[in-house]
Design a protein around this motif. Structure first.
Motif, PDB file in Angstrom:
ATOM      1  N   TRP A 123       0.838  -1.198   0.000  1.00  0.00           N
ATOM      2  CA  TRP A 123       0.000   0.000   0.000  1.00  0.00           C
ATOM      3  C   TRP A 123       0.872   1.247   0.000  1.00  0.00           C
ATOM      4  N   ASP A 124       0.551   2.186  -0.869  1.00  0.00           N
ATOM      5  CA  ASP A 124       1.308   3.433  -0.966  1.00  0.00           C
ATOM      6  C   ASP A 124       0.668   4.475  -0.053  1.00  0.00           C
ATOM      7  N   PRO A 125       1.362   4.883   1.010  1.00  0.00           N
ATOM      8  CA  PRO A 125       0.749   5.808   1.971  1.00  0.00           C
ATOM      9  C   PRO A 125       0.836   7.275   1.565  1.00  0.00           C
ATOM     10  N   ARG A 126       1.468   7.577   0.456  1.00  0.00           N
ATOM     11  CA  ARG A 126       1.668   8.974   0.079  1.00  0.00           C
ATOM     12  C   ARG A 126       0.353   9.668  -0.259  1.00  0.00           C
ATOM     13  N   ALA A 127       0.390  10.989  -0.203  1.00  0.00           N
ATOM     14  CA  ALA A 127      -0.782  11.783  -0.561  1.00  0.00           C
ATOM     15  C   ALA A 127      -1.073  11.628  -2.049  1.00  0.00           C
ATOM     16  N   ALA A 128      -2.336  11.857  -2.419  1.00  0.00           N
ATOM     17  CA  ALA A 128      -2.772  11.641  -3.799  1.00  0.00           C
ATOM     18  C   ALA A 128      -1.987  12.496  -4.784  1.00  0.00           C
ATOM     19  N   ASP A 129      -1.682  13.761  -4.419  1.00  0.00           N
ATOM     20  CA  ASP A 129      -0.992  14.628  -5.372  1.00  0.00           C
ATOM     21  C   ASP A 129       0.426  14.139  -5.652  1.00  0.00           C
ATOM     22  N   LEU A 130       1.078  13.532  -4.666  1.00  0.00           N
ATOM     23  CA  LEU A 130       2.416  12.981  -4.897  1.00  0.00           C
ATOM     24  C   LEU A 130       2.358  11.756  -5.806  1.00  0.00           C
ATOM     25  N   ILE A 131       1.324  10.950  -5.645  1.00  0.00           N
ATOM     26  CA  ILE A 131       1.156   9.785  -6.513  1.00  0.00           C
ATOM     27  C   ILE A 131       0.886  10.240  -7.949  1.00  0.00           C
ATOM     28  N   GLU A 132       0.092  11.298  -8.098  1.00  0.00           N
ATOM     29  CA  GLU A 132      -0.188  11.825  -9.438  1.00  0.00           C
ATOM     30  C   GLU A 132       1.102  12.194 -10.162  1.00  0.00           C
ATOM     31  N   ARG A 133       1.977  12.916  -9.483  1.00  0.00           N
ATOM     32  CA  ARG A 133       3.224  13.338 -10.119  1.00  0.00           C
ATOM     33  C   ARG A 133       4.151  12.150 -10.372  1.00  0.00           C
ATOM     34  N   ASP A 134       4.082  11.171  -9.488  1.00  0.00           N
ATOM     35  CA  ASP A 134       4.884   9.960  -9.672  1.00  0.00           C
ATOM     36  C   ASP A 134       4.461   9.228 -10.946  1.00  0.00           C
ATOM     37  N   VAL A 135       3.151   9.059 -11.128  1.00  0.00           N
ATOM     38  CA  VAL A 135       2.649   8.364 -12.317  1.00  0.00           C
ATOM     39  C   VAL A 135       2.974   9.165 -13.577  1.00  0.00           C
ATOM     40  N   PHE A 136       2.830  10.479 -13.499  1.00  0.00           N
ATOM     41  CA  PHE A 136       3.176  11.327 -14.641  1.00  0.00           C
ATOM     42  C   PHE A 136       4.631  11.107 -15.051  1.00  0.00           C
ATOM     43  N   LYS A 137       5.525  11.071 -14.061  1.00  0.00           N
ATOM     44  CA  LYS A 137       6.946  10.869 -14.365  1.00  0.00           C
ATOM     45  C   LYS A 137       7.193   9.483 -14.956  1.00  0.00           C
ATOM     46  N   ARG A 138       6.518   8.476 -14.429  1.00  0.00           N
ATOM     47  CA  ARG A 138       6.700   7.123 -14.967  1.00  0.00           C
ATOM     48  C   ARG A 138       6.286   7.059 -16.441  1.00  0.00           C
ATOM     49  N   ILE A 139       5.173   7.705 -16.757  1.00  0.00           N
ATOM     50  CA  ILE A 139       4.693   7.680 -18.144  1.00  0.00           C
ATOM     51  C   ILE A 139       5.639   8.450 -19.055  1.00  0.00           C
ATOM     52  N   THR A 140       6.064   9.630 -18.624  1.00  0.00           N
ATOM     53  CA  THR A 140       6.951  10.429 -19.476  1.00  0.00           C
ATOM     54  C   THR A 140       8.322   9.772 -19.610  1.00  0.00           C
ATOM     55  N   ASP A 141       8.791   9.108 -18.556  1.00  0.00           N
ATOM     56  CA  ASP A 141      10.063   8.382 -18.664  1.00  0.00           C
ATOM     57  C   ASP A 141       9.950   7.256 -19.689  1.00  0.00           C
ATOM     58  N   PHE A 142       8.815   6.562 -19.680  1.00  0.00           N
ATOM     59  CA  PHE A 142       8.598   5.486 -20.656  1.00  0.00           C
ATOM     60  C   PHE A 142       8.613   6.050 -22.074  1.00  0.00           C
ATOM     61  N   ARG A 143       7.937   7.169 -22.287  1.00  0.00           N
ATOM     62  CA  ARG A 143       7.920   7.787 -23.614  1.00  0.00           C
ATOM     63  C   ARG A 143       9.323   8.228 -24.026  1.00  0.00           C
ATOM     64  N   ARG A 166      -8.787  -0.836   1.032  1.00  0.00           N
ATOM     65  CA  ARG A 166      -8.041   0.344   0.591  1.00  0.00           C
ATOM     66  C   ARG A 166      -7.715   0.203  -0.895  1.00  0.00           C
ATOM     67  N   ARG A 167      -8.000   1.238  -1.631  1.00  0.00           N
ATOM     68  CA  ARG A 167      -7.707   1.245  -3.061  1.00  0.00           C
ATOM     69  C   ARG A 167      -7.242   2.631  -3.487  1.00  0.00           C
ATOM     70  N   ILE A 168      -6.402   2.639  -4.504  1.00  0.00           N
ATOM     71  CA  ILE A 168      -6.004   3.887  -5.155  1.00  0.00           C
ATOM     72  C   ILE A 168      -6.582   3.863  -6.568  1.00  0.00           C
ATOM     73  N   TYR A 169      -7.443   4.814  -6.862  1.00  0.00           N
ATOM     74  CA  TYR A 169      -8.012   4.943  -8.205  1.00  0.00           C
ATOM     75  C   TYR A 169      -7.172   5.946  -8.992  1.00  0.00           C
ATOM     76  N   LEU A 170      -6.867   5.591 -10.245  1.00  0.00           N
ATOM     77  CA  LEU A 170      -6.032   6.445 -11.093  1.00  0.00           C
ATOM     78  C   LEU A 170      -6.687   6.624 -12.458  1.00  0.00           C
ATOM     79  N   VAL A 171      -6.633   7.848 -12.964  1.00  0.00           N
ATOM     80  CA  VAL A 171      -7.082   8.149 -14.324  1.00  0.00           C
ATOM     81  C   VAL A 171      -6.009   8.997 -14.994  1.00  0.00           C
ATOM     82  N   ALA A 172      -5.503   8.531 -16.126  1.00  0.00           N
ATOM     83  CA  ALA A 172      -4.535   9.294 -16.917  1.00  0.00           C
ATOM     84  C   ALA A 172      -5.219   9.737 -18.202  1.00  0.00           C
ATOM     85  N   ALA A 173      -5.312  11.052 -18.406  1.00  0.00           N
ATOM     86  CA  ALA A 173      -5.980  11.608 -19.586  1.00  0.00           C
ATOM     87  C   ALA A 173      -4.936  12.226 -20.508  1.00  0.00           C
ATOM     88  N   PHE A 174      -4.911  11.769 -21.754  1.00  0.00           N
ATOM     89  CA  PHE A 174      -3.920  12.196 -22.746  1.00  0.00           C
ATOM     90  C   PHE A 174      -4.604  13.099 -23.770  1.00  0.00           C
TER      91      PHE A 174
END
Length: 423
Positions: A134-154, A279-287
């Motif tokens: 389980w990731d205890p971080r705040a939602a805004d930190l997770i958002e930026r983390d996912v953004f970085k993961r996607i941009t790193d992949f690209r 406990r769940r983390i819901y994520l939506v990535a909009a391109f």
């Protein structure tokens, strides 16, 4: 079967994954007949055949495939009869793992029916899934983390840069909250519709559209062109990323070269259900592509040139083939047009295929090509029999060639071979 042409909602907004990467089969959505065996190695240049039966209210959508080199292709056409879709996937893109995904259409948009891994020409590997905590971080930190993961992949693929977009992120947050509150998991909200509809209401955009952008839209600044939306829930963003990248359909959205903006929305759910803490983390990535954006224009042009570099040799191959086998050339032209629709070669291939098929004598051309193809096969079979010291068996095929296809060049060759056979 042809490659699915992207450019519409169903091609770009893809089914959701509720768990980590790996093989998945949602049996309430699809069933199979004669499902190929994923536990053994398959031979190169063979084909996998699938009979897919959507369940309940689901209907057949399309098949997406990640090839061994990491590229993705979407296959749309299938023989559908009595609700059953019959498909075939050639294993002709090299040795390695082929990830095959089946998408179905539901009342709330497209969804994943199943994902299977097939190994071609290499040993089957045991699939390993990482156990994420389980990731205890705040939602805004997770958002930026996912953004970085996607941009790193690209970045690893040399794709154009994208920038953070707060409007897309806010639409994602709203959709996460909607899914949690109203207990559904889909791209289309029963109350608020799809991403484009939600954007029109929230921001008053007038020119919001779905799909790969056409140049005619580039001058319209009022609202973005949405390229795609990926959704997931899990207990860790790493698990969601594994699931997205392990799904050919979701991976294709990540790899879209037209994206200029990306927003990630996250909402965390912690509540008691039947005496247990869930406990769940819901994520939506909009391109999205904003029509007034000049971001990474040079990179986009470079990406376009790279695609043209792949399409042009195939176009040359089709042009060379046309004189020998026009129907086969048309098949290749259409494949080029579907795979590289935005390139000059892709557009030229589409135009040439259309031009050939509209000829008044096209039916006769197809008939003649089919006749030559069959005659060629029979003559080759006879030649093999002669090499194997079976002249009488070869005589049967040569005489059949003369009788069935007398006006082909192969018939002349068959006549010469017959004359050379021992009496």
């Amino acid at each position: 079967m042809t490659l699915r042409k992207t450019g519409f909602l169903l091609a770009l907004v893809l089914g959701a994954l509720p768990a980590a990467a790996g093989e998945r089969w949602f049996k309430e959505r699809v069933r199979f007949e004669n499902l190929p065996d994923a536990s053994r190695t398959h031979d190169p240049d063979t084909a996998l055949a699938f009979s897919v039966i959507p369940q309940g209210k689901y209907k057949w959508g399309w098949m997406a495939v990640t090839y061994p080199d990491g590229t993705v292709a979407n296959f749309e056409k299938a023989e559908v009869k009595n609700g059953k879709a019959k498909l075939s996937l050639p294993l002709d893109q090299g040795k390695g793992k082929y990830v095959v995904e089946f998408l179905v259409e539901g009342e709330l948009g497209p969804a994943v029916g199943a994902i299977f891994h097939y190994y071609c020409g290499v040993p089957v590997e045991a699939e390993k899934e990482q156990d994420y905590a389980w990731d205890p971080r705040a939602a805004d930190l997770i958002e930026r983390d996912v953004f970085k993961r996607i941009t790193d992949f690209r970045d690893t693929l040399g794709l154009p840069k994208v920038v953070w977009d707060e409007r897309c992120a806010d639409l994602g947050r709203d959709h996460c909250a909607d899914m949690i509150e109203n207990r559904f998991f889909a791209h289309v909200s029963p109350k608020h519709g799809d991403l484009a509809a939600r954007g029109k209401v929230k921001y008053g955009w007038k020119n919001v559209i779905w799909g790969v952008p056409d140049r005619a839209y580039v001058s319209k600044p009022d609202g973005p062109i949405f390229i795609g939306e990926d959704i997931a829930f899990d207990n860790n963003p790493g698990a969601a990323m594994d699931a997205w990248l392990g799904s050919p359909g979701h991976r294709a959205v990540f790899m879209n070269k037209f994206v200029t903006h990306l927003g990630v929305g996250v909402r965390k759910m912690e509540q008691m259900e039947n005496g247990f803490l869930v406990r769940r983390i819901y994520l939506v990535a909009a391109f999205a592509l904003y029509a007034d954006s000049n971001i990474a224009k040079a990179e986009q042009e470079a990406a376009e040139k790279a695609l043209e570099a792949k399409a042009w040799p195939q176009l040359q191959k089709a042009e060379d083939l046309e004189a020998r086998d026009a129907p086969a050339a048309v098949d290749l032209y259409e494949e080029i047009a579907a795979k590289w629709p935005t390139t000059a070669s892709g557009r030229k291939a589409a135009a040439r295929a259309k031009e050939l098929k509209e000829r008044e004598d096209w039916a006769a051309i197809v008939k003649a090509a089919t006749s030559r193809r069959e005659a060629r096969q029979w003559v080759e079979r006879a030649r093999m029999l002669i090499d194997n010291k079976k002249p009488e068996n070869a005589r049967v095929w040569l005489e059949k060639t003369l009788e069935t296809h007398p006006d082909t060049p192969e018939a002349e060759e068959a006549r010469r071979m017959l004359q050379a056979l021992p009496k």
